[in-house]
Design a protein around this motif. Structure first.
Motif, PDB file in Angstrom:
ATOM      1  N   UNK A 221      50.680   3.802 -13.308  1.00  0.00           N
ATOM      2  CA  UNK A 221      49.933   4.344 -14.445  1.00  0.00           C
ATOM      3  C   UNK A 221      48.606   3.632 -14.691  1.00  0.00           C
ATOM      4  N   UNK A 222      48.587   2.308 -14.502  1.00  0.00           N
ATOM      5  CA  UNK A 222      47.398   1.519 -14.858  1.00  0.00           C
ATOM      6  C   UNK A 222      46.697   0.882 -13.659  1.00  0.00           C
ATOM      7  N   UNK A 223      47.384   0.890 -12.526  1.00  0.00           N
ATOM      8  CA  UNK A 223      46.788   0.263 -11.343  1.00  0.00           C
ATOM      9  C   UNK A 223      47.001  -1.237 -11.308  1.00  0.00           C
ATOM     10  N   UNK A 224      47.664  -1.801 -12.323  1.00  0.00           N
ATOM     11  CA  UNK A 224      47.959  -3.238 -12.316  1.00  0.00           C
ATOM     12  C   UNK A 224      49.133  -3.518 -13.244  1.00  0.00           C
ATOM     13  N   UNK A 225      49.766  -4.658 -13.008  1.00  0.00           N
ATOM     14  CA  UNK A 225      50.874  -5.094 -13.847  1.00  0.00           C
ATOM     15  C   UNK A 225      50.648  -6.563 -14.220  1.00  0.00           C
ATOM     16  N   UNK A 226      50.729  -6.868 -15.501  1.00  0.00           N
ATOM     17  CA  UNK A 226      50.513  -8.228 -15.992  1.00  0.00           C
ATOM     18  C   UNK A 226      51.862  -8.911 -16.165  1.00  0.00           C
ATOM     19  N   UNK A 227      52.032 -10.057 -15.504  1.00  0.00           N
ATOM     20  CA  UNK A 227      53.290 -10.798 -15.552  1.00  0.00           C
ATOM     21  C   UNK A 227      53.057 -12.222 -16.046  1.00  0.00           C
ATOM     22  N   UNK A 261      49.283  -4.994  -2.646  1.00  0.00           N
ATOM     23  CA  UNK A 261      48.859  -5.566  -3.921  1.00  0.00           C
ATOM     24  C   UNK A 261      48.039  -6.836  -3.735  1.00  0.00           C
ATOM     25  N   UNK A 262      47.139  -7.058  -4.683  1.00  0.00           N
ATOM     26  CA  UNK A 262      46.398  -8.314  -4.783  1.00  0.00           C
ATOM     27  C   UNK A 262      47.048  -9.119  -5.911  1.00  0.00           C
ATOM     28  N   UNK A 263      47.341 -10.368  -5.616  1.00  0.00           N
ATOM     29  CA  UNK A 263      47.966 -11.245  -6.615  1.00  0.00           C
ATOM     30  C   UNK A 263      46.884 -12.148  -7.194  1.00  0.00           C
ATOM     31  N   UNK A 264      46.632 -12.029  -8.494  1.00  0.00           N
ATOM     32  CA  UNK A 264      45.544 -12.762  -9.137  1.00  0.00           C
ATOM     33  C   UNK A 264      46.098 -13.738 -10.168  1.00  0.00           C
ATOM     34  N   UNK A 265      45.712 -15.010 -10.032  1.00  0.00           N
ATOM     35  CA  UNK A 265      46.158 -16.030 -10.969  1.00  0.00           C
ATOM     36  C   UNK A 265      45.112 -16.292 -12.036  1.00  0.00           C
ATOM     37  N   UNK A 266      45.556 -16.519 -13.282  1.00  0.00           N
ATOM     38  CA  UNK A 266      44.635 -16.758 -14.404  1.00  0.00           C
ATOM     39  C   UNK A 266      45.176 -17.886 -15.291  1.00  0.00           C
ATOM     40  N   UNK A 267      44.272 -18.614 -15.909  1.00  0.00           N
ATOM     41  CA  UNK A 267      44.642 -19.680 -16.845  1.00  0.00           C
ATOM     42  C   UNK A 267      43.880 -19.488 -18.159  1.00  0.00           C
ATOM     43  N   UNK A 268      44.200 -20.343 -19.155  1.00  0.00           N
ATOM     44  CA  UNK A 268      43.361 -20.391 -20.359  1.00  0.00           C
ATOM     45  C   UNK A 268      42.205 -21.362 -20.106  1.00  0.00           C
ATOM     46  N   UNK A 322      48.266 -18.465 -24.508  1.00  0.00           N
ATOM     47  CA  UNK A 322      49.478 -18.132 -23.754  1.00  0.00           C
ATOM     48  C   UNK A 322      49.338 -16.772 -23.062  1.00  0.00           C
ATOM     49  N   UNK A 323      48.670 -15.826 -23.725  1.00  0.00           N
ATOM     50  CA  UNK A 323      48.455 -14.503 -23.124  1.00  0.00           C
ATOM     51  C   UNK A 323      47.541 -14.581 -21.895  1.00  0.00           C
ATOM     52  N   UNK A 324      46.641 -15.540 -21.906  1.00  0.00           N
ATOM     53  CA  UNK A 324      45.696 -15.668 -20.785  1.00  0.00           C
ATOM     54  C   UNK A 324      46.284 -16.389 -19.582  1.00  0.00           C
ATOM     55  N   UNK A 325      47.382 -17.124 -19.767  1.00  0.00           N
ATOM     56  CA  UNK A 325      48.034 -17.804 -18.639  1.00  0.00           C
ATOM     57  C   UNK A 325      48.988 -16.803 -17.980  1.00  0.00           C
ATOM     58  N   UNK A 326      48.499 -16.105 -16.974  1.00  0.00           N
ATOM     59  CA  UNK A 326      49.228 -14.959 -16.439  1.00  0.00           C
ATOM     60  C   UNK A 326      48.992 -14.775 -14.968  1.00  0.00           C
ATOM     61  N   UNK A 327      49.793 -13.893 -14.358  1.00  0.00           N
ATOM     62  CA  UNK A 327      49.581 -13.412 -13.001  1.00  0.00           C
ATOM     63  C   UNK A 327      49.446 -11.910 -13.064  1.00  0.00           C
ATOM     64  N   UNK A 328      48.419 -11.389 -12.445  1.00  0.00           N
ATOM     65  CA  UNK A 328      48.213  -9.944 -12.423  1.00  0.00           C
ATOM     66  C   UNK A 328      48.443  -9.427 -11.004  1.00  0.00           C
ATOM     67  N   UNK A 329      49.187  -8.315 -10.919  1.00  0.00           N
ATOM     68  CA  UNK A 329      49.354  -7.604  -9.655  1.00  0.00           C
ATOM     69  C   UNK A 329      48.439  -6.388  -9.691  1.00  0.00           C
ATOM     70  N   UNK A 330      47.513  -6.304  -8.769  1.00  0.00           N
ATOM     71  CA  UNK A 330      46.540  -5.212  -8.748  1.00  0.00           C
ATOM     72  C   UNK A 330      46.798  -4.356  -7.517  1.00  0.00           C
ATOM     73  N   UNK A 331      46.964  -3.074  -7.748  1.00  0.00           N
ATOM     74  CA  UNK A 331      47.236  -2.137  -6.653  1.00  0.00           C
ATOM     75  C   UNK A 331      46.006  -1.960  -5.795  1.00  0.00           C
ATOM     76  N   UNK A 332      46.173  -2.148  -4.465  1.00  0.00           N
ATOM     77  CA  UNK A 332      45.057  -1.969  -3.523  1.00  0.00           C
ATOM     78  C   UNK A 332      45.139  -0.562  -2.950  1.00  0.00           C
ATOM     79  N   UNK A 333      44.057   0.185  -3.148  1.00  0.00           N
ATOM     80  CA  UNK A 333      44.061   1.576  -2.695  1.00  0.00           C
ATOM     81  C   UNK A 333      43.642   1.689  -1.249  1.00  0.00           C
TER      82      UNK A 333
END
Length: 333
Positions: A221-227, A261-268, A322-333
């Motif tokens: 639905x969104x092209x990505x999933x936030x975990x 998928x592209x696995x993207x790491x994020x921090x605060x 806390x919301x910004x410390x996440x891993x995003x899965x982004x769908x690669x088309x």
């Protein structure tokens, strides 16, 4: 003649005795009435005796939360309203926490009007009594009581805050047949007033385990999933809870062999920016290596760390960080 004088004297004595007896009776009755008033007031304000279940249930129609309007000519200033939070109320002068739906507001007069403390207090008290509210406290908060609880109050200093040392507070409770237990407290001076209302509610857990279905739906639905995958503190080692999230990602990828998928790491933004970027990269790679170890081809995966460069929300509170410390899965088309 002597007989007449004797009868007259006797009458004076009788009248005097009757007057004395009536006076003593009046004094006794007055003292009894005073004792009754004092006893009643003390019973209402004894925190040690307070039991919400012992209060009379009100069957009044209270309307909807926050259950009352302000007196005519008064207005709120950016009231704080939360569906679930904590608020402290004085039970025998001890600030005691209750949880539920919360309303806190500072009250002032309409433009061009002067605020009247008496008008505000009398309006509230008469209305609350009319709907079955019972006063459980009317007094000052001590310095000791304030210092005991203040650091536990997450809304200290926000709109509608009260409960400071030497502050006079009036607190009422409504045990409503339809709305449950409702706590109301207010304080005022000639500059303005403060009002808190809490409808007591049990906490309802809304967090559930992230499932493969959730991840797949977000990717479609969104092209990505936030975990929010769990790692050891300031490390890239995935915890046992984090491993469960990775297994759910594996399930999604095995369901659809064409999915990449592209696995993207994020921090605060706490700490050193370069360190955060390196940490987020290592965490993204740790997730990728775990997926590979569970049978996913490396060609379907990529990993990159962004540190604090792409925040979801402003890093202006612990909750947002806390919301910004996440891993995003982004769908690669």
């Amino acid at each position: 003649m002597k007989r007449v004088m004797y009868l007259a004297a006797l009458s004076v004595v009788v009248l005097s005795c009757n007057k004395t007896n009536k006076t003593e009776q009046t004094v006794v009755e007055s003292e009894q009435q005073t004792e009754e008033v004092v006893d009643a007031g003390a019973t209402l304000q004894k925190g040690s005796d307070f039991d919400i279940n012992s209060l009379t249930v009100s069957e009044a129609d209270l309307g909807v939360f926050p259950f009352l309007t302000l007196p005519k000519g008064l207005r709120t200033v950016n009231p704080l309203q939360k569906k679930y939070d904590i608020c402290f109320f004085p039970i025998n002068g001890v600030m005691t926490s209750f949880e539920g739906r919360l309303y806190k507001a500072n009250i002032t007069a309409e433009d061009g009007e002067e605020f009247s403390q008496r008008y505000f207090e009398k309006s509230l008290e008469e209305y609350l009594v009319s709907v079955g509210a019972i006063k459980i406290f009317d007094g000052e908060i001590t310095k000791e009581a304030y210092e005991r609880y203040t650091k536990q109050d997450p809304n200290k200093g926000d709109q509608g805050d009260m409960g400071y040392a030497d502050q006079q507070i009036r607190c009422y409770v409504i045990r409503s047949k339809d709305q449950g237990n409702i706590y109301i407290q207010f304080t005022a001076n000639n500059a303005g007033g403060t009002l808190n209302i809490l409808q007591e509610e049990a906490f309802k857990q809304t967090i559930t385990k992230v499932s493969a279905d959730d991840i797949q739906r977000d990717l479609n639905d969104k092209g990505k999933s936030i975990l929010y995958i769990q790692f050891d503190l300031d490390k890239s080692d995935i915890t046992a809870d984090g491993d469960e999230s990775v297994r759910q990602i594996t399930t999604v990828l095995k369901r659809d062999p064409s999915l990449k998928i592209a696995i993207e790491g994020h921090t605060d933004n706490t700490g050193n920016a370069a360190h955060n970027k390196e940490l987020s990269k290592n965490r993204a790679h740790a997730v990728m290596q775990s997926l590979i170890a569970q049978g996913i081809e490396k060609t379907r995966l990529s990993a990159k760390g962004f540190g604090a460069d792409k925040p979801l929300v402003a890093n202006d509170s612990e909750g947002n960080k806390a919301k910004n410390r996440r891993v995003e899965l982004v769908k690669i088309k």
